[in-house]
Motif scaffolding. Structure first.
Motif, mmCIF file in Angstrom:
data_model
loop_
_atom_site.group_PDB
_atom_site.id
_atom_site.type_symbol
_atom_site.label_atom_id
_atom_site.label_comp_id
_atom_site.label_asym_id
_atom_site.label_seq_id
_atom_site.Cartn_x
_atom_site.Cartn_y
_atom_site.Cartn_z
ATOM 1 N N LEU A 90 -55.074 -54.267 18.209
ATOM 2 C CA LEU A 90 -54.761 -55.690 18.128
ATOM 3 C C LEU A 90 -54.873 -56.212 16.699
ATOM 4 O O LEU A 90 -54.085 -57.063 16.281
ATOM 5 N N LEU A 91 -55.835 -55.704 15.934
ATOM 6 C CA LEU A 91 -55.946 -56.125 14.534
ATOM 7 C C LEU A 91 -54.714 -55.705 13.748
ATOM 8 O O LEU A 91 -54.211 -56.460 12.911
ATOM 9 N N ARG A 92 -54.238 -54.517 14.001
ATOM 10 C CA ARG A 92 -53.030 -54.058 13.317
ATOM 11 C C ARG A 92 -51.844 -54.949 13.664
ATOM 12 O O ARG A 92 -50.991 -55.235 12.818
ATOM 13 N N GLU A 93 -51.801 -55.437 14.887
ATOM 14 C CA GLU A 93 -50.681 -56.277 15.321
ATOM 15 C C GLU A 93 -50.805 -57.716 14.832
ATOM 16 O O GLU A 93 -49.794 -58.361 14.563
ATOM 17 N N ALA A 216 -47.574 -64.560 21.985
ATOM 18 C CA ALA A 216 -46.660 -64.286 23.089
ATOM 19 C C ALA A 216 -45.329 -63.820 22.521
ATOM 20 O O ALA A 216 -44.807 -64.422 21.572
ATOM 21 N N ASP A 217 -44.802 -62.762 23.084
ATOM 22 C CA ASP A 217 -43.485 -62.276 22.693
ATOM 23 C C ASP A 217 -42.417 -63.227 23.232
ATOM 24 O O ASP A 217 -42.380 -63.528 24.432
ATOM 25 N N ALA A 223 -37.927 -64.188 29.544
ATOM 26 C CA ALA A 223 -37.657 -63.461 30.787
ATOM 27 C C ALA A 223 -38.510 -63.990 31.930
ATOM 28 O O ALA A 223 -38.039 -64.118 33.071
ATOM 29 N N LEU A 224 -39.774 -64.300 31.644
ATOM 30 C CA LEU A 224 -40.649 -64.836 32.675
ATOM 31 C C LEU A 224 -40.176 -66.211 33.139
ATOM 32 O O LEU A 224 -40.172 -66.516 34.346
ATOM 33 N N ARG A 225 -39.768 -67.043 32.198
ATOM 34 C CA ARG A 225 -39.297 -68.379 32.572
ATOM 35 C C ARG A 225 -38.020 -68.301 33.404
ATOM 36 O O ARG A 225 -37.859 -69.050 34.374
ATOM 37 N N GLY A 302 -53.666 -58.044 27.055
ATOM 38 C CA GLY A 302 -53.161 -58.703 25.859
ATOM 39 C C GLY A 302 -51.969 -59.612 26.077
ATOM 40 O O GLY A 302 -51.290 -59.963 25.106
ATOM 41 N N GLU A 303 -51.702 -60.025 27.322
ATOM 42 C CA GLU A 303 -50.532 -60.856 27.575
ATOM 43 C C GLU A 303 -50.883 -62.247 28.118
ATOM 44 O O GLU A 303 -49.993 -62.969 28.567
ATOM 45 N N LEU A 304 -52.144 -62.632 28.061
ATOM 46 C CA LEU A 304 -52.508 -63.947 28.575
ATOM 47 C C LEU A 304 -51.760 -65.073 27.865
ATOM 48 O O LEU A 304 -51.473 -66.116 28.465
ATOM 49 N N GLY A 305 -51.449 -64.866 26.586
ATOM 50 C CA GLY A 305 -50.706 -65.891 25.854
ATOM 51 C C GLY A 305 -49.382 -66.230 26.505
ATOM 52 O O GLY A 305 -48.927 -67.385 26.469
#
Length: 414
Positions: A90-93, A216-217, A223-225, A302-305
């Motif tokens: 996650l730090l790298r990202e 969030a991507d 896609a979710l919406r 890591g997708e809660l955002g």
């Protein structure tokens, strides 16, 4: 403390075997195992401050502080250590400073005297700061022996730990906490506990309030919406065993037409069990998107955002069972109205202040949760007021990293 040093030194062979076993299970980076024994130093020129955060939550919380340090001191290099593979990924990202040449990530050495000594002799930090509850006797002793000042940032001491220290080992606690030049506690309650054990305590400030919003991507969110199709959505974030049944009951009792309930279990391995509880709901870990059904299980990391942005309200898990609650600030930073149960001892002050500001609504059980979901999703003015309150609360926290950075730089330069 001498006994702990002797014990840790004697345990080194077993700890080395334990690290290899964790690496085989994917819980350590096999290629970077030498870092856990203090190897791999690459000290740059100029002053270096060492920040240590145990895992993902602490690492993400400390990033605004690290960036504030870099902004305030152009000559400074930040060495950030963590203890988990997930935190390194996650730090790298999420931390651009790693590509700037002014920041480095390493896995932290275990608290073995020889390993810590190797790490410190290689990196030669000018100051050190540890996040929350990272209090390691051998590491603090090694820093003191080298004249390196250390601080505890966002210091956290649970009531249970405080009671144990005060009753059974007040002397060792005083000596251990005396290894910190200053303790910057998370809350007034933590400040009182640390002070009672003899620490040098400064005014409290919760660094997690100033953490950046969860990412969030954009394509994934779109896609979710599209899959949700304009339906009202609420999120049950980071749920624990014993809560999912209450969430399902609340969703059914809320009686909101077309309601989509997204459940994110705190531990993704529970995804199959949660999906079965929901009558065979689709699972994100299996590639599913929300369908026409009333439930969707997001059993990923890591997708809660994504889901805080998708939802019109969010229940904060760990609060309907005596776990102590997950972090309600994550919802506030994204302007998502928060609903939280009575078990909040992990975030007592933050939850109380969010509630007082109007950004968080308390719920005592499934019935109250159902009413809150119905109110927030069907009364636009109620939701708008909660979003505004959350945004104001988050904005007020933006100065915290800069204030803490100034205190750490005083320690480094003094």
């Amino acid at each position: 403390m001498k006994a702990w040093a002797a014990l840790a030194g004697a345990a080194a062979p077993a700890l080395r075997w334990h690290l290899r076993r964790r690496a085989a299970a994917g819980k350590e980076d096999a290629a970077r195992l030498p870092e856990r024994e203090g190897f791999g130093a690459a000290r740059p020129a100029g002053p270096v401050i060492w920040l240590h955060a145990a895992s993902v939550g602490e690492a993400l919380a400390v990033l605004p502080l690290a960036d504030a340090l870099l902004a305030a001191a152009p000559e400074l290099h930040v060495l950030l250590t963590t203890g988990t593979v997930t935190s390194a990924v996650l730090l790298r990202e999420r931390w651009p400073a790693l590509d700037s040449g002014r920041a480095t990530h390493r896995f932290a050495p275990l608290d073995v005297p020889a390993w810590v000594g190797r790490f410190l002799d290689g990196w030669r930090p000018d100051a050190a700061a540890f996040v929350e509850s990272e209090i390691w006797p051998n590491t603090l002793a090694a820093l003191a022996a080298r004249g390196v000042p250390a601080a505890l940032v966002n210091g956290r001491l649970s009531p249970r730990s405080f009671a144990r220290w005060r009753r059974w080992a007040p002397g060792p606690a005083r000596r251990l906490l005396g290894g910190f030049a200053r303790v910057l506690p998370r809350s007034a309650e933590d400040a009182a506990r640390f002070a009672a054990l003899g620490a040098r305590v400064e005014p409290p400030a919760d660094l997690k309030r100033a953490a950046p919003p969860l990412p969030a991507d954009a394509a994934a969110l779109a896609a979710l919406r599209a899959a949700a199709g304009g339906r009202p959505v609420w999120l049950a974030a980071s749920t624990h065993p014993g809560e999912d049944e209450q969430v399902v009951a609340a969703a059914r009792a809320a009686a909101v037409p077309g309601l989509l309930t997204v459940i994110v279990p705190r531990h993704p391995q529970r995804g199959a069990a949660v999906a079965a509880l929901c009558g065979g709901a689709g699972r994100r870990s299996q590639g599913a998107l929300p369908d026409a059904g009333p439930f969707h299980v997001a059993d990923t990391i890591g997708e809660l955002g994504l889901f805080y942005r998708l939802a019109g309200a969010a229940f904060i898990g760990g609060s309907l069972v005596p776990h102590g609650g997950q972090n309600p600030l994550e919802a506030a930073r994204l302007g998502c109205p928060a609903l939280m149960g009575p078990h909040r001892f992990n975030f007592t002050e933050a939850a109380a202040e969010l509630e007082a500001a109007g950004a968080l609504r308390p719920v005592a059980g499934a019935d109250a949760l159902a009413r809150a979901v119905r109110d927030v999703l069907t009364v636009p003015q109620a939701a708008l007021e909660m979003r505004r309150a959350a945004a104001g609360f988050a904005q007020a926290a933006e100065e915290i990293p800069h204030r803490l950075a100034a205190r750490l730089l005083e320690m480094l330069r003094g």
